[in-house]
Design a protein around this motif. Structure first.
Motif, short mmCIF file in Angstrom:
data_model
loop_
_atom_site.label_atom_id
_atom_site.label_comp_id
_atom_site.label_asym_id
_atom_site.label_seq_id
_atom_site.Cartn_x
_atom_site.Cartn_y
_atom_site.Cartn_z
N GLU A 154 0.74 -1.19 0.14
CA GLU A 154 0.06 -0.06 0.19
C GLU A 154 0.79 1.08 0.08
OE1 GLU A 154 -2.69 -0.10 3.35
OE2 GLU A 154 -4.01 -1.51 2.30
N PRO A 157 0.66 3.80 -3.42
CA PRO A 157 -0.18 4.89 -3.73
C PRO A 157 0.07 6.09 -2.57
CG PRO A 157 -1.27 3.12 -3.07
CD PRO A 157 -0.07 2.72 -3.47
N TYR A 173 -3.61 -0.34 -15.19
CA TYR A 173 -3.14 -0.57 -14.04
C TYR A 173 -3.02 -1.98 -13.59
CZ TYR A 173 -3.95 4.41 -13.04
OH TYR A 173 -3.91 5.76 -13.43
N SER A 181 -4.99 2.39 -4.29
CA SER A 181 -5.15 3.78 -4.49
C SER A 181 -6.79 4.33 -4.06
CB SER A 181 -5.36 4.14 -6.03
OG SER A 181 -3.63 3.84 -6.45
N GLU A 186 -5.70 8.01 -1.60
CA GLU A 186 -4.39 8.93 -1.69
C GLU A 186 -4.31 9.73 -3.13
OE1 GLU A 186 -1.86 10.11 0.12
OE2 GLU A 186 -2.37 9.01 2.01
N VAL A 187 -4.49 8.86 -4.39
CA VAL A 187 -4.60 9.58 -5.51
C VAL A 187 -5.79 8.77 -6.37
CG1 VAL A 187 -2.14 9.67 -5.48
CG2 VAL A 187 -3.03 7.29 -6.31
N PRO A 189 -6.92 7.11 -9.77
CA PRO A 189 -6.20 6.48 -10.90
C PRO A 189 -7.25 6.42 -11.99
CG PRO A 189 -7.35 4.69 -9.28
CD PRO A 189 -7.66 6.36 -8.80
#
Length: 254
Positions: A154, A157, A173, A181, A186-187, A189
């Motif tokens: 983990e 990300p 991905y 993610s 966090e981000v 994708p």
């Protein structure tokens, strides 16, 4: 003796003549049929979510309060992009030697971001995070096929988010990276419909409009369609799967 025993009825499967056995079970007793649909009364619909707090990479008006829905969030990301190729694995995103850093500790979370993408080969002459810095100036990563392959850490990300990345746009991905993610929040994708990584260059100024599912490269003047983020969007907006579960009442809030 064995042959004569095989002709005897099996007492474990003897059916009493007083019992009414459905034809489907009497003809195929070894088949179990399960429903092909889930009971809809047990499924909670996704609630509309409000975007997370505005950062330096998000274009937002402090005075505006747009209507946000789960399927068409109005969040927009804007900044410089960093372009990588195919098969960027998690060891290139964050090498294993830095996995001892604990993201729940603010100081270590910040330090984790300083090592994001430090495992890229020497062919990448432009560093993602400059030496002695904890944040990157590239808020959007553009990649090719199979981004985030390798281990299931983990930290991958999380390191990108800690470095200041708002979104990754890749041709495809590794499934576990995509899931991490979303789970960590966090981000974003995003998946591209074409190989944007071959048409963009590190340092280009780009904008991602989530509601319209498109990326605009202001440096080249080109626009690209992105695949809709779908139900993953509200989870990321909430800050991850646990934050989303608390926000929607699936689990008690602390």
């Amino acid at each position: 003796m064995a042959a004569s025993l095989s002709l005897l009825p099996n007492p474990l499967f003897t059916v009493s003549p007083k019992l009414s056995v459905p034809p489907s079970l009497s003809t195929t007793p070894h088949v179990l049929k399960f429903p092909t649909t889930y009971p809809t009364h047990l499924i909670k619909p996704l609630a509309a979510q409000v975007p997370r707090g505005t950062t330096s990479s998000v274009i937002a008006s402090a005075a505006a309060t747009p209507s946000i829905t789960a399927t068409t969030p109005s969040t927009t990301f804007h900044g410089l992009c960093y372009v990588v190729g195919d098969n960027i694995d998690t060891d290139q995103i964050i090498p294993a030697e830095y996995l001892t850093l604990v993201p729940s500790k603010p100081a270590e979370y910040e330090k984790l971001g300083s090592y994001a993408l430090i495992g890229l080969p020497s062919t990448y002459t432009t560093r993602f995070v400059e030496p002695n810095e904890t944040k990157t100036k590239y808020s959007i990563v553009i990649a090719g096929d199979n981004f985030g392959c390798g281990s299931s850490r983990e930290h991958a990300p999380v390191a990108l988010g800690a470095a200041g990345v708002s979104a990754v746009v890749a041709e495809s991905y590794a499934r576990i990276f995509f899931r991490n993610s979303v789970a960590t929040g966090e981000v974003y994708p995003f998946e591209s419909e074409v190989r944007i990584c071959e048409e963009c260059r590190t340092g280009d100024t780009v904008t991602i409009e989530i509601g319209e599912s498109r990326l605009i490269n202001h440096t080249t003047g080109k626009e690209y369609r992105l695949k809709p983020i779908g139900d993953a969007g509200p989870v990321i907006e909430a800050g991850g799967i646990f934050a989303y579960a608390r926000k929607t009442g699936m689990i008690p809030s602390n």
